[in-house]
Motif scaffolding. Structure first.
Motif, mmCIF file in Angstrom:
data_model
loop_
_atom_site.group_PDB
_atom_site.id
_atom_site.type_symbol
_atom_site.label_atom_id
_atom_site.label_comp_id
_atom_site.label_asym_id
_atom_site.label_seq_id
_atom_site.Cartn_x
_atom_site.Cartn_y
_atom_site.Cartn_z
ATOM 1 N N GLN A 136 10.071 -61.050 -11.733
ATOM 2 C CA GLN A 136 9.967 -61.536 -10.426
ATOM 3 C C GLN A 136 9.953 -62.942 -10.421
ATOM 4 O O GLN A 136 8.771 -63.842 -10.807
ATOM 5 N N ILE A 137 10.862 -63.817 -9.805
ATOM 6 C CA ILE A 137 11.116 -65.088 -9.807
ATOM 7 C C ILE A 137 10.980 -65.452 -8.318
ATOM 8 O O ILE A 137 11.952 -64.897 -7.533
ATOM 9 N N PRO A 138 9.999 -65.960 -7.734
ATOM 10 C CA PRO A 138 9.849 -66.187 -6.320
ATOM 11 C C PRO A 138 10.981 -66.585 -5.347
ATOM 12 O O PRO A 138 11.273 -66.043 -4.588
ATOM 13 N N LYS A 139 11.586 -67.709 -5.954
ATOM 14 C CA LYS A 139 12.759 -68.329 -5.273
ATOM 15 C C LYS A 139 13.881 -67.134 -5.032
ATOM 16 O O LYS A 139 14.581 -67.338 -4.114
ATOM 17 N N ARG A 140 14.190 -66.524 -6.237
ATOM 18 C CA ARG A 140 15.236 -65.705 -6.422
ATOM 19 C C ARG A 140 14.936 -64.371 -5.307
ATOM 20 O O ARG A 140 15.813 -64.049 -4.539
ATOM 21 N N ARG A 141 13.505 -64.144 -5.430
ATOM 22 C CA ARG A 141 13.230 -62.711 -4.343
ATOM 23 C C ARG A 141 13.444 -63.216 -3.058
ATOM 24 O O ARG A 141 13.594 -62.594 -2.108
ATOM 25 N N LEU A 142 13.207 -64.647 -2.818
ATOM 26 C CA LEU A 142 13.025 -65.030 -1.359
ATOM 27 C C LEU A 142 14.688 -65.161 -0.954
ATOM 28 O O LEU A 142 14.976 -64.781 0.219
ATOM 29 N N MET A 143 15.332 -65.694 -1.792
ATOM 30 C CA MET A 143 16.981 -65.785 -1.472
ATOM 31 C C MET A 143 17.556 -64.428 -1.129
ATOM 32 O O MET A 143 18.335 -64.234 -0.399
ATOM 33 N N ARG A 144 17.190 -63.639 -2.125
ATOM 34 C CA ARG A 144 17.713 -62.078 -2.083
ATOM 35 C C ARG A 144 17.171 -61.477 -0.639
ATOM 36 O O ARG A 144 17.962 -60.727 0.041
ATOM 37 N N PHE A 145 16.114 -61.656 -0.158
ATOM 38 C CA PHE A 145 15.380 -61.083 1.163
ATOM 39 C C PHE A 145 16.224 -61.803 2.301
ATOM 40 O O PHE A 145 16.794 -61.249 2.988
ATOM 41 N N PHE A 146 16.322 -63.121 2.262
ATOM 42 C CA PHE A 146 16.968 -63.877 3.591
ATOM 43 C C PHE A 146 18.494 -63.692 3.474
ATOM 44 O O PHE A 146 19.106 -63.626 4.673
ATOM 45 N N SER A 147 18.846 -63.487 2.284
ATOM 46 C CA SER A 147 20.481 -63.527 2.499
ATOM 47 C C SER A 147 20.617 -61.903 2.936
ATOM 48 O O SER A 147 21.862 -61.819 3.900
ATOM 49 N N SER A 148 20.093 -61.066 2.615
ATOM 50 C CA SER A 148 20.186 -59.583 3.225
ATOM 51 C C SER A 148 19.691 -59.623 4.606
ATOM 52 O O SER A 148 20.312 -58.874 5.495
ATOM 53 N N LEU A 149 18.825 -60.377 4.977
ATOM 54 C CA LEU A 149 18.195 -60.457 6.501
ATOM 55 C C LEU A 149 19.250 -60.808 7.217
ATOM 56 O O LEU A 149 19.652 -60.297 8.434
ATOM 57 N N TYR A 150 20.033 -61.988 6.739
ATOM 58 C CA TYR A 150 21.103 -62.637 7.518
ATOM 59 C C TYR A 150 22.283 -61.401 7.744
ATOM 60 O O TYR A 150 23.027 -61.751 8.698
ATOM 61 N N LYS A 151 22.495 -60.589 6.952
ATOM 62 C CA LYS A 151 23.408 -59.720 7.122
ATOM 63 C C LYS A 151 23.248 -58.398 8.064
ATOM 64 O O LYS A 151 24.155 -58.232 8.693
ATOM 65 N N VAL A 152 21.887 -58.044 7.881
ATOM 66 C CA VAL A 152 21.475 -56.892 8.653
ATOM 67 C C VAL A 152 21.155 -56.891 10.043
ATOM 68 O O VAL A 152 21.335 -56.249 11.020
ATOM 69 N N LEU A 153 21.131 -58.566 10.632
ATOM 70 C CA LEU A 153 20.713 -58.809 11.970
ATOM 71 C C LEU A 153 22.249 -59.209 12.618
ATOM 72 O O LEU A 153 23.142 -59.650 12.174
ATOM 73 N N ARG A 154 22.236 -58.582 13.739
ATOM 74 C CA ARG A 154 23.508 -59.025 14.718
ATOM 75 C C ARG A 154 23.565 -60.323 14.991
ATOM 76 O O ARG A 154 22.452 -60.936 15.203
ATOM 77 N N ARG A 155 24.613 -60.848 15.335
ATOM 78 C CA ARG A 155 24.710 -62.211 15.715
ATOM 79 C C ARG A 155 24.191 -62.400 17.167
ATOM 80 O O ARG A 155 24.388 -61.728 18.049
#
Length: 330
Positions: free
Chosen positions: A176-195
């Motif tokens: 568990q590397i904090p920066k990698r987990r944060l990047m993984r979360f925000f990148s997936s959040l960017y995809k699942v949200l509608r424009r």
């Protein structure tokens, strides 16, 4: 009391006992309701209903816990899906959903006879009563947000998160590397949200570095927005909200006390949280360090020794070495 993030993984901390204690605490319920109401206000969603002309929004609740925030979303007429890493917290949320479904099955037909005699002035009250007896529009998912969100692209109209995001800033194992987990979360959040959608993530950063790390990761994947700080001068009432949007011209609203949220850098290189950004320390506007008062000059030392002698204390004699600065090395 130490922070719960320092005790271990969230699924271990929020066991059955802690989940029951959390859900039954009137203080925690009140705080969660207040934070969720503020998050919905920052989302600026259209109000659903025939009068307002809006339709219910499909909202993702990250770190939904026992479903307290989802209950507030239901009261505002929205449909939600909550995910959490703690099964015991999800069990509490599922109990709330099942109780509401049973209440809807048993009491759904009791008010049909009275609907025809109500006038227009009582419509808002009837809507609230009907909403309380309708089955819960929420759904639950057991998932760790640090591994990414497992939803289809452009699924949700909005996203909220209450008191959960700071868990990603801590590591409970070598993987568990904090920066990698944060990047993984925000990148997936960017995809699942509608424009055109927004996300409001309330969190409790332990340090300003945690807030900067969270904001930088959000900006790096393409989000715009900033951090809104409510009650910045209060130790107990202070709240941090990360308000994210797809619009590059979007500016974070002001906090409740008038403090502006820190804007994400247009070049996506980082943010400034208040005036505590270490990256900008020493640049323009930085003040020179103040000198200590009462520097130990020779005159000050002689005056001090004379005062000690007058008080009757033993003091070394004055010599040519009194007050002389020592070299860096002997």
């Amino acid at each position: 009391m130490s922070r719960p993030e320092l005790t271990g993984h969230a699924s271990l901390f929020y066991n059955a006992r802690e989940a029951r204690k959390y859900d039954s605490s009137s203080r925690m319920v009140g705080i969660q309701r207040e934070i969720t109401e503020r998050a919905i206000e920052l989302l600026n969603l259209p109000t659903p209903g025939p009068r307002e002309g809006g339709t219910p929004s499909f909202v993702l609740d990250v770190g939904c816990g026992s479903g307290l925030s989802g209950q507030v979303l239901e009261e505002h007429g929205h449909v939600w899906v909550g995910c959490d890493v703690s099964r015991d917290m999800l069990n509490m949320a599922n109990e709330r959903i099942e109780e509401k479904r049973e209440a809807a099955l048993h009491g759904g037909d009791s008010s049909d006879e009275d609907d025809s005699s109500n006038d227009d002035d009582d419509e808002s009250m009837n809507d609230g009563q009907k909403r309380a007896t309708e089955p819960s529009p929420g759904d639950l998912l057991h998932h760790d947000m640090g591994t990414g969100l497992p939803f289809r692209p452009a699924t949700f109209d909005a996203c909220i998160s209450i008191s959960a995001l700071q868990w990603l800033c801590y590591s409970n194992s070598k993987d568990q590397i904090p920066k990698r987990r944060l990047m993984r979360f925000f990148s997936s959040l960017y995809k699942v949200l509608r424009r055109g959608a927004r996300a409001v993530l309330q969190f409790y950063p332990e340090t300003s570095e945690h807030a900067i790390l969270i904001s930088e990761c959000a900006a790096r994947v393409g989000f715009a927005g900033g951090i809104v700080v409510d009650y910045p001068n209060s130790t107990k009432a202070k709240k941090h909200y990360l308000v994210l949007s797809f619009e590059r011209a979007h500016k974070a609203p002001r906090g409740l006390t008038g403090a502006e949220g820190a804007l994400l850098d247009e070049e996506r290189t980082g943010v400034r949280v208040g005036d505590k950004d270490p990256k900008r320390a020493g640049k323009r506007g930085a003040k020179a360090p103040r000198k200590k008062k009462g520097s130990k000059t020779k005159e000050w030392i002689l005056h001090k020794k004379e005062t000690q002698r007058k008080r009757g204390k033993e003091t070394r004699k004055d010599t040519k070495y009194t007050g002389r600065k020592r070299p860096m090395r002997f």
